[in-house]
Scaffold this motif. Structure first.
Motif, PDB file in Angstrom:
ATOM      1  N   ASP A  44     -34.967 146.620  48.681  1.00 39.33           N
ATOM      2  CA  ASP A  44     -34.486 145.342  49.223  1.00 39.33           C
ATOM      3  C   ASP A  44     -35.666 144.421  49.507  1.00 39.33           C
ATOM      4  O   ASP A  44     -36.649 144.820  50.143  1.00 39.33           O
ATOM      5  CB  ASP A  44     -33.734 145.597  50.543  1.00 39.33           C
ATOM      6  N   TYR A  49     -39.639 137.023  52.372  1.00 38.80           N
ATOM      7  CA  TYR A  49     -40.558 138.087  52.793  1.00 38.80           C
ATOM      8  C   TYR A  49     -41.927 137.913  52.133  1.00 38.80           C
ATOM      9  O   TYR A  49     -42.875 138.629  52.474  1.00 38.80           O
ATOM     10  CB  TYR A  49     -40.026 139.485  52.425  1.00 38.80           C
ATOM     11  N   LYS A  74     -33.259 137.861  47.942  1.00 35.15           N
ATOM     12  CA  LYS A  74     -32.346 136.959  48.670  1.00 35.15           C
ATOM     13  C   LYS A  74     -32.825 135.511  48.623  1.00 35.15           C
ATOM     14  O   LYS A  74     -34.030 135.237  48.712  1.00 35.15           O
ATOM     15  CB  LYS A  74     -32.253 137.379  50.145  1.00 35.15           C
ATOM     16  N   TRP A 108     -28.799 133.906  54.522  1.00 35.90           N
ATOM     17  CA  TRP A 108     -28.034 133.523  55.727  1.00 35.90           C
ATOM     18  C   TRP A 108     -27.096 132.377  55.347  1.00 35.90           C
ATOM     19  O   TRP A 108     -27.476 131.523  54.543  1.00 35.90           O
ATOM     20  CB  TRP A 108     -28.975 133.028  56.843  1.00 35.90           C
ATOM     21  N   ASN A 139     -25.297 138.454  56.075  1.00 38.52           N
ATOM     22  CA  ASN A 139     -24.992 137.789  57.347  1.00 38.52           C
ATOM     23  C   ASN A 139     -23.797 136.835  57.243  1.00 38.52           C
ATOM     24  O   ASN A 139     -23.746 135.826  57.943  1.00 38.52           O
ATOM     25  CB  ASN A 139     -26.233 137.030  57.866  1.00 38.52           C
ATOM     26  N   TRP A 186     -28.619 146.173  57.756  1.00 37.13           N
ATOM     27  CA  TRP A 186     -30.033 145.871  58.001  1.00 37.13           C
ATOM     28  C   TRP A 186     -30.429 146.308  59.410  1.00 37.13           C
ATOM     29  O   TRP A 186     -29.597 146.405  60.286  1.00 37.13           O
ATOM     30  CB  TRP A 186     -30.413 144.438  57.676  1.00 37.13           C
ATOM     31  N   PRO A 188     -31.063 149.372  60.174  1.00 43.46           N
ATOM     32  CA  PRO A 188     -30.126 150.477  60.429  1.00 43.46           C
ATOM     33  C   PRO A 188     -30.633 151.427  61.506  1.00 43.46           C
ATOM     34  O   PRO A 188     -29.836 152.140  62.121  1.00 43.46           O
ATOM     35  CB  PRO A 188     -30.054 151.188  59.071  1.00 43.46           C
ATOM     36  N   LEU A 189     -31.954 151.458  61.730  1.00 40.23           N
ATOM     37  CA  LEU A 189     -32.521 152.337  62.773  1.00 40.23           C
ATOM     38  C   LEU A 189     -32.766 151.549  64.060  1.00 40.23           C
ATOM     39  O   LEU A 189     -33.525 151.981  64.933  1.00 40.23           O
ATOM     40  CB  LEU A 189     -33.834 152.955  62.267  1.00 40.23           C
ATOM     41  N   GLY A 190     -32.153 150.377  64.136  1.00 42.83           N
ATOM     42  CA  GLY A 190     -32.373 149.538  65.322  1.00 42.83           C
ATOM     43  C   GLY A 190     -33.833 149.162  65.466  1.00 42.83           C
ATOM     44  O   GLY A 190     -34.311 148.931  66.570  1.00 42.83           O
ATOM     45  N   ALA A 192     -36.364 150.983  65.215  1.00 43.57           N
ATOM     46  CA  ALA A 192     -37.070 152.028  65.968  1.00 43.57           C
ATOM     47  C   ALA A 192     -37.148 151.700  67.459  1.00 43.57           C
ATOM     48  O   ALA A 192     -38.144 151.985  68.116  1.00 43.57           O
ATOM     49  CB  ALA A 192     -38.467 152.255  65.390  1.00 43.57           C
ATOM     50  N   LEU A 196     -33.337 155.310  68.899  1.00 43.46           N
ATOM     51  CA  LEU A 196     -33.898 156.602  68.467  1.00 43.46           C
ATOM     52  C   LEU A 196     -34.089 157.556  69.651  1.00 43.46           C
ATOM     53  O   LEU A 196     -34.411 158.725  69.462  1.00 43.46           O
ATOM     54  CB  LEU A 196     -35.229 156.398  67.747  1.00 43.46           C
ATOM     55  N   LYS A 230     -36.483 150.998  56.545  1.00 48.99           N
ATOM     56  CA  LYS A 230     -37.869 150.655  56.225  1.00 48.99           C
ATOM     57  C   LYS A 230     -38.818 151.650  56.898  1.00 48.99           C
ATOM     58  O   LYS A 230     -38.655 151.956  58.078  1.00 48.99           O
ATOM     59  CB  LYS A 230     -38.151 149.233  56.740  1.00 48.99           C
ATOM     60  N   GLU A 239     -37.764 161.775  55.203  1.00 49.56           N
ATOM     61  CA  GLU A 239     -36.729 162.168  56.189  1.00 49.56           C
ATOM     62  C   GLU A 239     -35.493 161.287  56.055  1.00 49.56           C
ATOM     63  O   GLU A 239     -34.358 161.770  56.147  1.00 49.56           O
ATOM     64  CB  GLU A 239     -37.266 161.990  57.618  1.00 49.56           C
TER      65      GLU A 239
HETATM   66  N1  LIG Z   1     -30.660 140.349  55.623  1.00 49.46           N
HETATM   67  C1  LIG Z   1     -31.286 140.197  56.756  1.00 49.46           C
HETATM   68  O1  LIG Z   1     -31.103 139.199  57.448  1.00 49.46           O
HETATM   69  C2  LIG Z   1     -32.222 141.251  57.208  1.00 49.46           C
HETATM   70  C3  LIG Z   1     -32.612 142.247  56.336  1.00 49.46           C
HETATM   71  N2  LIG Z   1     -33.467 143.247  56.735  1.00 49.46           N
HETATM   72  C4  LIG Z   1     -33.777 144.318  55.753  1.00 49.46           C
HETATM   73  O2  LIG Z   1     -33.477 145.578  56.365  1.00 49.46           O
HETATM   74  C5  LIG Z   1     -34.638 146.400  56.328  1.00 49.46           C
HETATM   75  C6  LIG Z   1     -34.667 147.393  57.477  1.00 49.46           C
HETATM   76  O3  LIG Z   1     -34.691 146.744  58.723  1.00 49.46           O
HETATM   77  P1  LIG Z   1     -35.954 146.735  59.681  1.00 49.46           P
HETATM   78  O4  LIG Z   1     -35.787 145.582  60.580  1.00 49.46           O
HETATM   79  O5  LIG Z   1     -37.163 146.826  58.861  1.00 49.46           O
HETATM   80  O6  LIG Z   1     -35.748 147.988  60.623  1.00 49.46           O
HETATM   81  P2  LIG Z   1     -35.381 149.559  60.529  1.00 49.46           P
HETATM   82  O7  LIG Z   1     -34.170 149.741  61.371  1.00 49.46           O
HETATM   83  O8  LIG Z   1     -35.372 150.043  59.127  1.00 49.46           O
HETATM   84  O9  LIG Z   1     -36.589 150.195  61.326  1.00 49.46           O
HETATM   85  C7  LIG Z   1     -37.897 150.169  60.841  1.00 49.46           C
HETATM   86  C8  LIG Z   1     -38.765 150.845  61.895  1.00 49.46           C
HETATM   87  O10 LIG Z   1     -38.339 152.198  62.046  1.00 49.46           O
HETATM   88  C9  LIG Z   1     -39.448 153.078  61.933  1.00 49.46           C
HETATM   89  N3  LIG Z   1     -38.966 154.293  61.275  1.00 49.46           N
HETATM   90  C10 LIG Z   1     -38.470 154.418  60.030  1.00 49.46           C
HETATM   91  N4  LIG Z   1     -38.089 155.668  59.779  1.00 49.46           N
HETATM   92  C11 LIG Z   1     -38.338 156.370  60.906  1.00 49.46           C
HETATM   93  C12 LIG Z   1     -38.157 157.722  61.254  1.00 49.46           C
HETATM   94  N5  LIG Z   1     -37.623 158.605  60.388  1.00 49.46           N
HETATM   95  N6  LIG Z   1     -38.528 158.123  62.504  1.00 49.46           N
HETATM   96  C13 LIG Z   1     -39.051 157.233  63.365  1.00 49.46           C
HETATM   97  N7  LIG Z   1     -39.258 155.934  63.096  1.00 49.46           N
HETATM   98  C14 LIG Z   1     -38.899 155.497  61.857  1.00 49.46           C
HETATM   99  C15 LIG Z   1     -40.452 152.326  61.096  1.00 49.46           C
HETATM  100  O11 LIG Z   1     -41.744 152.733  61.434  1.00 49.46           O
HETATM  101  P3  LIG Z   1     -42.735 153.483  60.380  1.00 49.46           P
HETATM  102  O12 LIG Z   1     -43.082 152.442  59.359  1.00 49.46           O
HETATM  103  O13 LIG Z   1     -43.851 153.894  61.246  1.00 49.46           O
HETATM  104  O14 LIG Z   1     -41.957 154.639  59.814  1.00 49.46           O
HETATM  105  C16 LIG Z   1     -40.223 150.882  61.516  1.00 49.46           C
HETATM  106  O15 LIG Z   1     -40.944 150.602  62.708  1.00 49.46           O
HETATM  107  C17 LIG Z   1     -35.790 145.391  56.332  1.00 49.46           C
HETATM  108  O16 LIG Z   1     -37.028 145.980  56.011  1.00 49.46           O
HETATM  109  C18 LIG Z   1     -35.254 144.374  55.369  1.00 49.46           C
HETATM  110  O17 LIG Z   1     -35.408 144.845  54.041  1.00 49.46           O
HETATM  111  C19 LIG Z   1     -33.947 143.276  58.026  1.00 49.46           C
HETATM  112  C20 LIG Z   1     -33.632 142.284  58.922  1.00 49.46           C
HETATM  113  C21 LIG Z   1     -32.733 141.184  58.595  1.00 49.46           C
END
Ligand SMILES: NC(=O)C1=CN([C@@H]2O[C@H](COP(=O)(O)OP(=O)(O)OC[C@H]3O[C@@H](n4cnc5c(N)ncnc54)[C@H](OP(=O)(O)O)[C@@H]3O)[C@@H](O)[C@H]2O)C=CC1
Ligand SMILES: O=C(O)C(=O)[C@@H](O)[C@H](O)C(=O)CO
Length: 277
Positions: A44, A49, A74, A108, A139, A186, A188-190, A192, A196, A230, A239
């Motif tokens: 994505d 970006y 996008k 958006w 969105n 987007w 999806p892990l909040g 981090a 978590l 991400k 993982e």
């Molecule tokens: N359409 C839209 O408006 C939007 C789209 N997006 C898209 O969604 C993607 C994902 O969202 P994003 O906001 O990046 O957030 P994520 O919810 O994917 O969280 C990313 C964070 O989680 C950490 N992380 C990932 N895997 C693990 C794990 N297994 N254990 C612990 N920590 C972990 C990463 O750190 P580390 O790198 O250290 O692993 C990073 O700090 C974006 O990158 C983008 O492509 C995002 C926001 C808005």
């Protein structure tokens, strides 16, 4: 490819994608190559970006054939007017050094500007020209999607929305599923954040010998959603793909859904009012 969804237009996509917000430059290329090496097949990106070039470079650097990768980008809010949208899609391709995007989304809706129907017509035509294969949005609320259908007769195949345990988007998912629109999650892990460390999620993690992130991503796929996770680290990247050897029970899914909060958005980006250019 491991487990997959099929979009309404026939495109087959993996159940977990790789996100690239803030994944830039040479480090970004290395992260994306690593993601491809560990098994991601949907990348994505977005014009905003400033990393479509890095995505293209990573694809060329990786041993994975281009045709095995779903590449997604996008359209930014400042280019919703028809000709600008067409030019921007072409520029997205030039930046990435690609002949086509598998998926292209309106980033958006920007409802106060109110040009998203024009932008959607541009995506419909760019698809006809062969620049992009599948067209979607991000969105978009039901009111925006209803207008696309009413004014163009074409519904998106996919909607990328904010979705994580504290903001589970039940109503939007119901609408999207009823209209054959696949939801991507987007953040999806909040991002981090506290999710978590949520005690209910940590308890499930202990039960299934997984970590909290894996429980969250599994919950999202069991909802029929495609999370875009991400990570810059190959161990986390791995993982986040390793979630298909266990299944949450119906009661656990209900428990996960109860974690949602009225103010659960990460940054209060409500698409009814929030605009991004
Ligand atoms: N359409 C839209 O408006 C939007 C789209 N997006 C898209 O969604 C993607 C994902 O969202 P994003 O906001 O990046 O957030 P994520 O919810 O994917 O969280 C990313 C964070 O989680 C950490 N992380 C990932 N895997 C693990 C794990 N297994 N254990 C612990 N920590 C972990 C990463 O750190 P580390 O790198 O250290 O692993 C990073 O700090 C974006 O990158 C983008 O492509 C995002 C926001 C808005
Ligand atoms: O990352 C994206 O795709 C965005 O649309 C950004 O707005 C992101 O949501 C953000 O939080 C930027 O501050």
């Amino acid at each position: 490819m491991s487990e997959t969804y099929q979009l309404r237009d026939g495109l087959v996509v993996p159940k977990v994608a790789f996100g690239t917000w803030l994944v830039n430059g040479a480090q970004g290329v290395n992260s994306i190559v690593s993601a491809l090496n560990v098994g991601y097949r949907l990348i994505d990106s977005a014009f905003n970006y400033e990393n479509e070039g890095a995505v293209g470079a990573a694809i060329r650097k990786s041993p994975v054939p281009r045709e095995d990768i779903i590449v997604s980008s996008k359209l930014p809010g400042r280019h919703h007017h028809y000709q600008e949208a067409i030019d921007t899609i072409q520029e997205s391709l030039y930046r990435a050094g690609l002949n086509y995007y598998d998926l292209y989304l309106i980033h958006w809706p920007n409802p106060k500007e109110d040009n998203y129907v024009e932008a959607w017509q541009a995506l419909i035509d760019a698809q006809r020209f062969g620049l992009i294969h599948s067209i979607g949005v991000s969105n978009f609320l039901p009111e925006h999607l209803d207008r696309l259908e009413k004014e163009t007769g074409v519904m998106p195949v996919l909607n990328q929305i904010e979705l994580h345990p504290y903001f589970n988007q039940e109503k939007q998912r119901e609408y999207d599923q009823a209209h054959g629109i696949l939801d991507q999650a987007w953040s999806p892990l909040g991002r981090a954040s506290n999710e978590l460390k949520d005690p209910f999620i940590l308890k499930l993690a202990e039960k299934y010998h997984k970590n909290a992130g894996q429980i969250i991503l599994r919950w999202e796929t069991q909802l029929g959603v495609l999370p875009i996770a991400k990570s810059s680290h190959s161990d986390h990247q791995r993982e986040n793909l390793n979630i298909f050897d266990f299944e949450l029970t119906a009661d656990e899914l209900v428990g996960m859904s109860k974690l949602t909060k009225a103010d659960g958005r990460l940054k209060n980006q409500d698409p009814a009012v929030y605009e991004e250019f």
